[in-house]
Design an enzyme around this catalytic site. Structure first.
Site, PDB file in Angstrom:
ATOM      1  N   HIS A 214      -9.618   1.214   4.362  1.00 16.65           N
ATOM      2  CA  HIS A 214      -8.574   1.068   5.300  1.00 16.65           C
ATOM      3  C   HIS A 214      -8.834   2.184   6.305  1.00 16.65           C
ATOM      4  O   HIS A 214      -9.521   2.855   6.156  1.00 16.65           O
ATOM      5  CB  HIS A 214      -7.653   1.822   4.252  1.00 16.65           C
ATOM      6  CG  HIS A 214      -6.180   1.652   5.002  1.00 16.65           C
ATOM      7  ND1 HIS A 214      -5.636   2.674   5.890  1.00 16.65           N
ATOM      8  CD2 HIS A 214      -5.123   0.793   4.809  1.00 16.65           C
ATOM      9  CE1 HIS A 214      -4.737   2.279   6.257  1.00 16.65           C
ATOM     10  NE2 HIS A 214      -3.963   1.201   5.523  1.00 16.65           N
TER      11      HIS A 214
ATOM     12  N   ASN B   9       0.682  -1.091   0.032  1.00 12.14           N
ATOM     13  CA  ASN B   9       0.129  -0.074  -0.016  1.00 12.14           C
ATOM     14  C   ASN B   9       0.828   1.227  -0.117  1.00 12.14           C
ATOM     15  O   ASN B   9       1.433   1.543   1.137  1.00 12.14           O
ATOM     16  CB  ASN B   9      -0.573  -0.192   1.256  1.00 12.14           C
ATOM     17  CG  ASN B   9      -1.783   1.232   1.327  1.00 12.14           C
ATOM     18  OD1 ASN B   9      -1.757   2.206   0.317  1.00 12.14           O
ATOM     19  ND2 ASN B   9      -2.461   1.216   2.625  1.00 12.14           N
ATOM     20  N   TRP B  10       0.995   1.657  -1.126  1.00 12.68           N
ATOM     21  CA  TRP B  10       1.956   3.037  -1.251  1.00 12.68           C
ATOM     22  C   TRP B  10       1.422   4.236  -0.624  1.00 12.68           C
ATOM     23  O   TRP B  10       2.211   5.339  -0.529  1.00 12.68           O
ATOM     24  CB  TRP B  10       2.154   3.131  -2.909  1.00 12.68           C
ATOM     25  CG  TRP B  10       3.032   2.375  -3.190  1.00 12.68           C
ATOM     26  CD1 TRP B  10       3.565   1.198  -2.984  1.00 12.68           C
ATOM     27  CD2 TRP B  10       3.659   2.364  -4.840  1.00 12.68           C
ATOM     28  NE1 TRP B  10       4.438   0.461  -3.682  1.00 12.68           N
ATOM     29  CE2 TRP B  10       4.426   1.200  -4.842  1.00 12.68           C
ATOM     30  CE3 TRP B  10       3.544   3.166  -5.675  1.00 12.68           C
ATOM     31  CZ2 TRP B  10       4.890   0.879  -6.281  1.00 12.68           C
ATOM     32  CZ3 TRP B  10       4.009   3.115  -6.942  1.00 12.68           C
ATOM     33  CH2 TRP B  10       4.955   1.814  -7.297  1.00 12.68           C
ATOM     34  N   LYS B  11      -0.020   4.122  -0.496  1.00 12.53           N
ATOM     35  CA  LYS B  11      -0.587   5.429   0.243  1.00 12.53           C
ATOM     36  C   LYS B  11      -0.500   6.538  -0.854  1.00 12.53           C
ATOM     37  O   LYS B  11      -0.415   6.526  -1.859  1.00 12.53           O
ATOM     38  CB  LYS B  11      -0.219   5.661   1.559  1.00 12.53           C
ATOM     39  CG  LYS B  11      -0.223   4.370   2.419  1.00 12.53           C
ATOM     40  CD  LYS B  11      -0.135   4.541   4.040  1.00 12.53           C
ATOM     41  CE  LYS B  11      -0.020   3.386   4.715  1.00 12.53           C
ATOM     42  NZ  LYS B  11      -0.128   3.515   6.033  1.00 12.53           N
TER      43      LYS B  11
ATOM     44  N   SER C 289       3.330  -2.022  10.674  1.00  6.72           N
ATOM     45  CA  SER C 289       4.735  -2.030  10.916  1.00  6.72           C
ATOM     46  C   SER C 289       5.419  -3.237  10.565  1.00  6.72           C
ATOM     47  O   SER C 289       6.309  -3.901  11.283  1.00  6.72           O
ATOM     48  CB  SER C 289       4.813  -1.590  12.344  1.00  6.72           C
ATOM     49  OG  SER C 289       4.325  -0.346  12.562  1.00  6.72           O
TER      50      SER C 289
ATOM     51  N   GLU D 194      -7.136   4.524   7.662  1.00  2.00           N
ATOM     52  CA  GLU D 194      -6.762   5.899   7.435  1.00  2.00           C
ATOM     53  C   GLU D 194      -8.222   6.602   6.862  1.00  2.00           C
ATOM     54  O   GLU D 194      -8.261   7.973   7.098  1.00  2.00           O
ATOM     55  CB  GLU D 194      -5.596   6.093   6.632  1.00  2.00           C
ATOM     56  CG  GLU D 194      -4.356   5.879   7.609  1.00  2.00           C
ATOM     57  CD  GLU D 194      -3.265   5.483   6.545  1.00  2.00           C
ATOM     58  OE1 GLU D 194      -3.202   5.423   5.409  1.00  2.00           O
ATOM     59  OE2 GLU D 194      -2.221   4.991   7.273  1.00  2.00           O
TER      60      GLU D 194
ATOM     61  N   GLU E  54      -5.744  -5.172  10.529  1.00  2.00           N
ATOM     62  CA  GLU E  54      -4.615  -4.142  10.970  1.00  2.00           C
ATOM     63  C   GLU E  54      -4.898  -3.457  12.335  1.00  2.00           C
ATOM     64  O   GLU E  54      -5.895  -2.547  12.006  1.00  2.00           O
ATOM     65  CB  GLU E  54      -4.753  -3.068  10.097  1.00  2.00           C
ATOM     66  CG  GLU E  54      -4.171  -3.800   8.346  1.00  2.00           C
ATOM     67  CD  GLU E  54      -3.771  -2.694   7.399  1.00  2.00           C
ATOM     68  OE1 GLU E  54      -2.600  -2.820   7.015  1.00  2.00           O
ATOM     69  OE2 GLU E  54      -4.419  -1.634   7.139  1.00  2.00           O
TER      70      GLU E  54
ATOM     71  N   GLY F 285       2.595  -1.045   4.584  1.00  4.46           N
ATOM     72  CA  GLY F 285       2.594   0.285   4.040  1.00  4.46           C
ATOM     73  C   GLY F 285       4.088   0.805   3.845  1.00  4.46           C
ATOM     74  O   GLY F 285       4.763   0.610   2.746  1.00  4.46           O
ATOM     75  N   GLY F 286       4.752   1.377   4.754  1.00  6.51           N
ATOM     76  CA  GLY F 286       5.992   2.120   4.876  1.00  6.51           C
ATOM     77  C   GLY F 286       7.285   1.553   4.249  1.00  6.51           C
ATOM     78  O   GLY F 286       7.688   1.825   3.260  1.00  6.51           O
TER      79      GLY F 286
ATOM     80  N   GLY G 161       2.027   2.130  10.887  1.00  6.70           N
ATOM     81  CA  GLY G 161       2.719   3.334  10.726  1.00  6.70           C
ATOM     82  C   GLY G 161       3.641   3.563  12.089  1.00  6.70           C
ATOM     83  O   GLY G 161       4.232   5.036  11.892  1.00  6.70           O
TER      84      GLY G 161
HETATM   85  C1  PEP Z   1      -0.969   0.137   6.138  1.00  5.79           C
HETATM   86  O1  PEP Z   1      -0.885   1.224   5.883  1.00  5.79           O
HETATM   87  O2  PEP Z   1      -1.894  -0.541   5.789  1.00  5.79           O
HETATM   88  C2  PEP Z   1       0.194  -0.343   6.930  1.00  5.79           C
HETATM   89  C3  PEP Z   1      -0.165  -1.448   7.363  1.00  5.79           C
HETATM   90  O3  PEP Z   1       1.342   0.613   7.101  1.00  5.79           O
HETATM   91  P1  PEP Z   1       2.612   0.330   7.691  1.00  5.79           P
HETATM   92  O4  PEP Z   1       3.039  -1.040   7.245  1.00  5.79           O
HETATM   93  O5  PEP Z   1       3.295   1.561   7.473  1.00  5.79           O
HETATM   94  O6  PEP Z   1       2.436   0.236   9.290  1.00  5.79           O
END
Ligand code: PEP
Length: 280
Positions: free
Chosen positions: A116, A30-32, A237, A118, A190, A258-259, A196
């Site tokens: 998601h 997920n590049w957001k 994470s 967010e 999640e 994500g990150g 994040g």
């Molecule tokens: C996400 O945004 O779905 C996510 C899991 O982010 P991160 O891996 O950065 O925690």
């Protein structure tokens, strides 16, 4: 790590080996709101695509912003790497300024992330449980695979509400689907405090929520066969260093990342995931 209080799933048991079906792990990036300019997305994809394409024992999906979907899809045409969007509207077309429909995504991607946290946190009529359910149905109607995100807040964990919160979320998202449609969905568990933050859930806690709560909630609605067929990822994470500890867990079928998916060593994360999945 925040504890999962309230003996979530107490009284239920995980299935034994003979009851399990083979679920192909899926790693979704997920590049957001990053790498959205087609050129920068392309440069990144060109760096990782060859190595990522080789790791085909797990399914791999890249989810760029809408603005880079076409470029990424074209760059991945001759590979086995899938493409996903990060959201969509549930309507086909009409007066919905700035929105993208499932029909518009058809041919560009095969997956779409829905609900998601967010987006749920931003609120509004397009991220209610009912709206997410409508998006899931619209996605499936257009042969897109929804990656449905569910997860509880730290406050909810501390009040022992994990079971009710995530069961209700998954039930609402899949409401009204046929068993065949439900089995096609991917769920991403999640916990919000892990997204994040650099603080991942423990693999044992994630495995417990996925196996004892989410699969149980799916089994109640669609039967044990569907519950055992649905792929359920962990997200929060995940890194190249910790992915193996999640992938060796029997209930965890991959990760939503994500990150860590924005770095070239994302390839190591996927490779480590595939190796660990092969050992379980
Ligand atoms: C996400 O945004 O779905 C996510 C899991 O982010 P991160 O891996 O950065 O925690």
């Amino acid at each position: 790590m925040a504890p999962h209080r309230g003996a979530a799933g107490a009284g239920k048991r995980l299935p034994n080996e003979s009851e399990k079906t083979m679920r192909r792990p899926i790693l979704a990036a997920n590049w957001k709101m990053n790498l959205g300019r087609p050129q920068e997305a392309l440069e990144f994809v060109r760096r990782i695509r060859y190595a990522l394409n080789e790791i085909d024992t797990v399914e791999r999906v890249l989810c760029p912003p809408f603005t880079a979907l076409t470029a990424v899809a074209e760059a991945l045409t001759a590979t086995s790497i899938g493409v996903g969007a990060q959201n969509m509207h549930f309507e086909e077309k009409g007066a919905h300024t700035g929105e993208i429909s499932a029909e518009m995504l058809t041919g560009l991607c095969q997956f779409v992330i829905l609900g998601h946290s967010e987006r749920r946190a931003a609120g509004g009529a397009l991220e209610t449980e009912m709206a997410i359910n409508r998006k899931v149905r619209a996605a499936l109607a257009h042969d897109l695979t929804p990656i449905v995100c569910v997860g509880e807040t730290l406050a909810q964990i501390e009040k022992g509400e994990t079971q009710s919160v995530v069961s209700d979320q998954v039930g609402a998202a899949l409401d009204g689907l046929t068993s065949e449609q439900a089995a096609r969905c991917v769920i991403a568990y999640e916990p919000l405090w892990a997204i994040g933050t650099g603080k991942a859930a423990t693999p044992a806690d994630a495995n417990r929520v996925i196996g004892l709560i989410l699969r149980a909630a799916i089994a109640v609605r669609f039967g044990e066969g569907v519950a055992q067929a649905v792929r359920i990822q962990y997200g929060g994470s995940v890194t190249p260093a910790n992915i193996a500890s999640f992938m060796t867990m029997p209930e965890i079928d991959g990760a939503l990342v994500g990150g860590a998916s924005l770095k070239p060593d994302y390839v190591d994360l996927v490779r480590n995931a595939a190796e660990a999945a092969g050992r379980r």
